[in-house]
Design a protein around this motif. Sequence first.
Motif, PDB file in Angstrom:
ATOM      1  N   LYS A 114      -1.451  20.066 -25.702  1.00  0.00           N
ATOM      2  CA  LYS A 114      -0.504  21.487 -25.605  1.00  0.00           C
ATOM      3  C   LYS A 114       0.132  21.518 -24.384  1.00  0.00           C
ATOM      4  N   ASP A 115       1.406  22.653 -24.665  1.00  0.00           N
ATOM      5  CA  ASP A 115       1.224  22.950 -23.258  1.00  0.00           C
ATOM      6  C   ASP A 115       0.502  23.190 -22.277  1.00  0.00           C
ATOM      7  N   LYS A 116      -0.113  24.776 -22.865  1.00  0.00           N
ATOM      8  CA  LYS A 116      -0.673  25.098 -22.233  1.00  0.00           C
ATOM      9  C   LYS A 116      -2.341  24.890 -21.760  1.00  0.00           C
ATOM     10  N   ALA A 117      -2.496  23.447 -23.207  1.00  0.00           N
ATOM     11  CA  ALA A 117      -3.884  22.768 -21.826  1.00  0.00           C
ATOM     12  C   ALA A 117      -3.337  21.715 -20.734  1.00  0.00           C
ATOM     13  N   LEU A 118      -1.685  21.676 -21.175  1.00  0.00           N
ATOM     14  CA  LEU A 118      -1.778  20.776 -19.851  1.00  0.00           C
ATOM     15  C   LEU A 118      -1.190  21.450 -18.637  1.00  0.00           C
ATOM     16  N   THR A 119      -1.216  22.330 -18.599  1.00  0.00           N
ATOM     17  CA  THR A 119      -0.950  23.691 -17.926  1.00  0.00           C
ATOM     18  C   THR A 119      -2.222  24.006 -17.044  1.00  0.00           C
ATOM     19  N   THR A 120      -3.467  24.622 -17.760  1.00  0.00           N
ATOM     20  CA  THR A 120      -4.899  25.038 -17.224  1.00  0.00           C
ATOM     21  C   THR A 120      -5.495  23.542 -16.614  1.00  0.00           C
ATOM     22  N   LEU A 121      -4.933  22.429 -17.258  1.00  0.00           N
ATOM     23  CA  LEU A 121      -5.179  21.594 -16.056  1.00  0.00           C
ATOM     24  C   LEU A 121      -4.713  21.369 -15.156  1.00  0.00           C
ATOM     25  N   ARG A 122      -2.735  21.056 -14.887  1.00  0.00           N
ATOM     26  CA  ARG A 122      -3.049  20.690 -14.025  1.00  0.00           C
ATOM     27  C   ARG A 122      -3.234  21.986 -12.492  1.00  0.00           C
ATOM     28  N   ARG A 123      -3.669  23.237 -13.138  1.00  0.00           N
ATOM     29  CA  ARG A 123      -4.284  24.096 -12.466  1.00  0.00           C
ATOM     30  C   ARG A 123      -4.990  24.096 -11.784  1.00  0.00           C
ATOM     31  N   ASP A 124      -6.489  23.471 -12.643  1.00  0.00           N
ATOM     32  CA  ASP A 124      -7.843  23.487 -12.225  1.00  0.00           C
ATOM     33  C   ASP A 124      -8.432  22.151 -11.659  1.00  0.00           C
ATOM     34  N   ARG A 125      -6.844  20.973 -11.811  1.00  0.00           N
ATOM     35  CA  ARG A 125      -7.537  19.782 -11.356  1.00  0.00           C
ATOM     36  C   ARG A 125      -7.128  19.084 -10.788  1.00  0.00           C
ATOM     37  N   ILE A 126      -5.553  19.246 -10.176  1.00  0.00           N
ATOM     38  CA  ILE A 126      -4.312  18.605  -9.523  1.00  0.00           C
ATOM     39  C   ILE A 126      -4.170  19.311  -8.621  1.00  0.00           C
ATOM     40  N   GLY A 127      -3.600  18.750  -7.591  1.00  0.00           N
ATOM     41  CA  GLY A 127      -2.753  19.236  -6.312  1.00  0.00           C
ATOM     42  C   GLY A 127      -2.066  18.988  -5.904  1.00  0.00           C
ATOM     43  N   PHE A 128      -0.872  19.685  -5.640  1.00  0.00           N
ATOM     44  CA  PHE A 128       0.541  18.840  -5.081  1.00  0.00           C
ATOM     45  C   PHE A 128       0.340  19.846  -4.270  1.00  0.00           C
ATOM     46  N   VAL A 129       1.413  18.342  -3.116  1.00  0.00           N
ATOM     47  CA  VAL A 129       2.788  18.530  -1.886  1.00  0.00           C
ATOM     48  C   VAL A 129       4.034  18.338  -2.033  1.00  0.00           C
ATOM     49  N   PHE A 130       4.846  18.450  -1.251  1.00  0.00           N
ATOM     50  CA  PHE A 130       6.018  18.012  -1.964  1.00  0.00           C
ATOM     51  C   PHE A 130       6.516  17.993  -0.734  1.00  0.00           C
ATOM     52  N   GLN A 131       8.100  17.329  -0.961  1.00  0.00           N
ATOM     53  CA  GLN A 131       8.636  16.962   0.700  1.00  0.00           C
ATOM     54  C   GLN A 131       8.837  18.258   1.345  1.00  0.00           C
ATOM     55  N   SER A 132       9.395  19.225  -0.123  1.00  0.00           N
ATOM     56  CA  SER A 132      10.224  20.539   0.319  1.00  0.00           C
ATOM     57  C   SER A 132       9.347  21.590  -0.131  1.00  0.00           C
ATOM     58  N   PHE A 133       7.965  21.612   0.860  1.00  0.00           N
ATOM     59  CA  PHE A 133       6.952  22.990   1.299  1.00  0.00           C
ATOM     60  C   PHE A 133       6.607  23.483   0.135  1.00  0.00           C
ATOM     61  N   ASN A 134       7.655  24.237  -0.410  1.00  0.00           N
ATOM     62  CA  ASN A 134       7.391  25.128  -2.215  1.00  0.00           C
ATOM     63  C   ASN A 134       6.698  26.164  -1.333  1.00  0.00           C
ATOM     64  N   LEU A 135       6.724  27.251  -0.299  1.00  0.00           N
ATOM     65  CA  LEU A 135       6.295  28.155  -0.224  1.00  0.00           C
ATOM     66  C   LEU A 135       6.559  29.579  -0.196  1.00  0.00           C
ATOM     67  N   ILE A 136       6.206  30.076  -0.676  1.00  0.00           N
ATOM     68  CA  ILE A 136       6.873  31.651  -1.379  1.00  0.00           C
ATOM     69  C   ILE A 136       6.680  32.061   0.116  1.00  0.00           C
ATOM     70  N   PRO A 137       8.262  32.530   0.667  1.00  0.00           N
ATOM     71  CA  PRO A 137       8.903  33.177   2.210  1.00  0.00           C
ATOM     72  C   PRO A 137       8.168  34.704   2.130  1.00  0.00           C
ATOM     73  N   THR A 138       7.872  35.194   1.229  1.00  0.00           N
ATOM     74  CA  THR A 138       7.573  36.419   1.202  1.00  0.00           C
ATOM     75  C   THR A 138       5.995  36.798   1.234  1.00  0.00           C
ATOM     76  N   LEU A 139       5.066  35.363   1.350  1.00  0.00           N
ATOM     77  CA  LEU A 139       3.825  35.624   1.303  1.00  0.00           C
ATOM     78  C   LEU A 139       3.443  35.135   3.037  1.00  0.00           C
ATOM     79  N   ASN A 140       2.216  35.465   3.667  1.00  0.00           N
ATOM     80  CA  ASN A 140       1.799  34.729   5.009  1.00  0.00           C
ATOM     81  C   ASN A 140       0.935  33.477   4.421  1.00  0.00           C
TER      82      ASN A 140
END
Length: 280
Positions: free
Chosen positions: A106-132
């Motif tokens: 289900k969505d909640k369990a999938l979100t937990t799995l992605r957060r805890d067990r998977i890393g992501f790197v994208f072409q567009s970087f996807n960084l938060i501009p206000t954070l260092n």
Amino acid sequence: MSASAAAETSAATHEPSSAPTSPVKGRPDLVRVAARVVDLHKVYGKGEAEVRALDGVSIDIARGEFTAIMGPSGSGKSTMMHCAAGLDGVTSGEVYIGDVDITRLKDKALTTLRRDRIGFVFQSFNLIPTLNAQENILLPLAIAGRKPDPAWFDTVIDTVGLRDRLSHRPSELSGGQQQRVACARALVSRPEIVFADEPTGNLDSTSGAEVLGFLRRSVDEFDQTIVMVTHDPVAAAHTDRVVFLADGHVVDEMREPTAEKILERMKRLDVRVRPDSAGA
């Protein structure tokens, strides 16, 4: 935590499956897969507008290896990665991360799995501009309410060579530095697998080589598992294995790749699919 939420979280980490293990060609000591897709189908639209992005794809991703997914434009390589990473749903088939079939979560369990067990790197970087840089790197852990392992954080930072840039915001970093921040963010939580979608696509050749060198080192020295979608034979030459897709099918693979061998294989694939893919 409610009983239902606890059950979902448990499913994300302990759900049994019938996914078999298999040795890696040439490395019998590696007998488990980090991820697997089985008879994967992904269909967009209906009727005359129907597009079969994936049509029965099955791939094993070995632990501790660097795998590239390549193919002509419209071959389904990015769709395959998004489905394998749990970022997009499937029409039919199975997708495993470790021994968990994520298509059953289900969505909640999938979100937990992605957060805890998977890393992501994208072409567009996807960084938060206000954070260092440091805040961007630690953001996934902060969201999860977890503290970084200090020793591992230092290892990752020194490996990507960003020790003197941690207080800088993305706008104060070069493209290559931003992508190294994104790579560090993907690895700081020590995920089981990292999915990288065209990670050097927005970089010049020098910056791209730096990022690829870091990804290669993370596999060789830290036993990381990385799956990278790319159209670049030079980038794919840094990997252990290249899987080729065409028209939503796995059509070939290569070990010990070189840029020259990959380019020749891609040329043959492009000629093969062009007559049937003119409108794709």
